[in-house]
Design a protein around this motif. Structure first.
Motif, PDB file in Angstrom:
ATOM      1  N   UNK A   1       0.867  -1.174   0.000  1.00 55.49           N
ATOM      2  CA  UNK A   1       0.000   0.000   0.000  1.00 55.49           C
ATOM      3  C   UNK A   1       0.901   1.219   0.000  1.00 55.49           C
ATOM      4  N   UNK A   2       0.577   2.188  -0.823  1.00 51.41           N
ATOM      5  CA  UNK A   2       1.459   3.346  -0.973  1.00 51.41           C
ATOM      6  C   UNK A   2       0.666   4.640  -0.932  1.00 51.41           C
ATOM      7  N   UNK A   3       1.358   5.683  -0.582  1.00 50.32           N
ATOM      8  CA  UNK A   3       0.764   7.011  -0.546  1.00 50.32           C
ATOM      9  C   UNK A   3       1.811   7.994  -1.064  1.00 50.32           C
ATOM     10  N   UNK A   4       1.345   8.988  -1.792  1.00 52.20           N
ATOM     11  CA  UNK A   4       2.227  10.055  -2.263  1.00 52.20           C
ATOM     12  C   UNK A   4       1.829  11.334  -1.548  1.00 52.20           C
ATOM     13  N   UNK A   5       2.816  12.013  -0.985  1.00 51.85           N
ATOM     14  CA  UNK A   5       2.558  13.282  -0.300  1.00 51.85           C
ATOM     15  C   UNK A   5       3.446  14.361  -0.903  1.00 51.85           C
ATOM     16  N   UNK A   6       2.909  15.562  -0.939  1.00 56.36           N
ATOM     17  CA  UNK A   6       3.680  16.721  -1.372  1.00 56.36           C
ATOM     18  C   UNK A   6       4.377  17.326  -0.174  1.00 56.36           C
ATOM     19  N   UNK A   7       5.586  17.842  -0.408  1.00 59.27           N
ATOM     20  CA  UNK A   7       6.295  18.509   0.675  1.00 59.27           C
ATOM     21  C   UNK A   7       5.743  19.923   0.840  1.00 59.27           C
ATOM     22  N   UNK A   8       6.201  20.604   1.855  1.00 61.52           N
ATOM     23  CA  UNK A   8       5.675  21.926   2.197  1.00 61.52           C
ATOM     24  C   UNK A   8       5.926  22.950   1.096  1.00 61.52           C
TER      25      UNK A   8
ATOM     26  N   UNK B   1       5.649   3.369   1.030  1.00 59.75           N
ATOM     27  CA  UNK B   1       4.774   2.292   1.457  1.00 59.75           C
ATOM     28  C   UNK B   1       4.216   2.590   2.840  1.00 59.75           C
ATOM     29  N   UNK B   2       2.935   2.297   3.022  1.00 60.50           N
ATOM     30  CA  UNK B   2       2.312   2.551   4.325  1.00 60.50           C
ATOM     31  C   UNK B   2       2.055   1.266   5.113  1.00 60.50           C
TER      32      UNK B   2
ATOM     33  N   UNK C   1      10.524  12.398   7.000  1.00 59.17           N
ATOM     34  CA  UNK C   1      10.331  11.424   8.075  1.00 59.17           C
ATOM     35  C   UNK C   1       9.012  11.664   8.798  1.00 59.17           C
ATOM     36  N   UNK C   2       8.712  12.912   9.113  1.00 56.45           N
ATOM     37  CA  UNK C   2       7.474  13.231   9.823  1.00 56.45           C
ATOM     38  C   UNK C   2       6.249  12.813   9.021  1.00 56.45           C
ATOM     39  N   UNK C   3       6.260  13.094   7.721  1.00 64.07           N
ATOM     40  CA  UNK C   3       5.112  12.733   6.869  1.00 64.07           C
ATOM     41  C   UNK C   3       4.954  11.222   6.771  1.00 64.07           C
ATOM     42  N   UNK C   4       6.060  10.511   6.559  1.00 64.19           N
ATOM     43  CA  UNK C   4       6.014   9.048   6.453  1.00 64.19           C
ATOM     44  C   UNK C   4       5.562   8.452   7.786  1.00 64.19           C
ATOM     45  N   UNK C   5       6.189   8.873   8.864  1.00 61.20           N
ATOM     46  CA  UNK C   5       5.879   8.312  10.179  1.00 61.20           C
ATOM     47  C   UNK C   5       4.433   8.574  10.582  1.00 61.20           C
ATOM     48  N   UNK C   6       3.904   9.757  10.273  1.00 66.20           N
ATOM     49  CA  UNK C   6       2.517  10.053  10.657  1.00 66.20           C
ATOM     50  C   UNK C   6       1.533   9.174   9.883  1.00 66.20           C
ATOM     51  N   UNK C   7       1.835   8.873   8.640  1.00 61.55           N
ATOM     52  CA  UNK C   7       0.948   8.003   7.852  1.00 61.55           C
ATOM     53  C   UNK C   7       0.998   6.559   8.340  1.00 61.55           C
TER      54      UNK C   7
ATOM     55  N   UNK D   1       9.222  23.691  -0.517  1.00 60.91           N
ATOM     56  CA  UNK D   1       9.674  22.731  -1.525  1.00 60.91           C
ATOM     57  C   UNK D   1       8.508  22.372  -2.449  1.00 60.91           C
ATOM     58  N   UNK D   2       7.803  23.380  -2.900  1.00 64.51           N
ATOM     59  CA  UNK D   2       6.637  23.177  -3.777  1.00 64.51           C
ATOM     60  C   UNK D   2       7.040  22.366  -5.005  1.00 64.51           C
ATOM     61  N   UNK D   3       6.205  21.384  -5.336  1.00 59.84           N
ATOM     62  CA  UNK D   3       6.473  20.526  -6.482  1.00 59.84           C
ATOM     63  C   UNK D   3       7.259  19.278  -6.128  1.00 59.84           C
ATOM     64  N   UNK D   4       7.789  19.216  -4.914  1.00 58.69           N
ATOM     65  CA  UNK D   4       8.528  18.033  -4.486  1.00 58.69           C
ATOM     66  C   UNK D   4       7.545  17.070  -3.831  1.00 58.69           C
ATOM     67  N   UNK D   5       7.717  15.778  -4.085  1.00 62.13           N
ATOM     68  CA  UNK D   5       6.827  14.772  -3.524  1.00 62.13           C
ATOM     69  C   UNK D   5       7.602  13.521  -3.136  1.00 62.13           C
TER      70      UNK D   5
END
Length: 134
Positions: A26-33, A44-45, A117-123, A36-40
């Motif tokens: 299972x995967x998720x794509x998140x955009x950075x703040x 795996x979750x 890390x924060x985005x991955x860990x929170x998901x 860093x607009x445009x960075x993603x």
């Protein structure tokens, strides 16, 4: 010697040539703040339990009373990210793609490392270990 009887209701042991199923990643794509607009980052979750436990053990070993524990905590972050990140469009200061390896992650600036890390860990932390509706 104990003889094992297989009832007609039992399934025979699976052998590699009989298995045609695979674990679904299972995967998720998140955009950075905005900085860093445009960075993603796509990750795996549903990590294997061993990967998650090893990383969490290293990360939680940090003790602010003992600065020598900081190194293991960062190793845990790096190990978790290199195991979970499937793809990203992060580039270095020269515009070169940063590989998703321990060495590549070690080259990330701290603010990017922290946000990823924060985005991955929170998901991952949001995934229930037990089905509460059962």
């Amino acid at each position: 010697m104990v003889e094992r009887k297989i009832s007609s209701m039992s399934r025979p042991p699976a052998t590699p040539e009989k298995v045609n199923r695979r674990v679904i990643v299972k995967a998720k794509t998140v955009d950075l703040s905005e900085e860093y607009a445009g960075w993603w980052v796509r990750f795996g979750t549903n990590p294997p339990l061993g990967v998650w436990m090893e990383a969490m053990n290293l990360i939680s070993s940090y003790d602010d009373e003992d600065p020598s524990t900081l190194n293991n905590s960062f190793k845990g972050m790096v190990r978790m990210l290199s195991s979970l990140v499937l793809d990203w469009n992060i580039a270095d200061e020269e515009g070169q793609y940063v590989p998703i390896t321990d060495d590549g992650i070690m080259k990330l600036p701290l603010d990017i490392l922290g946000e990823v890390f924060q985005r991955v860990n929170s998901e991952i932390s949001a995934v229930p270990l037990v089905n509460s509706s059962a």
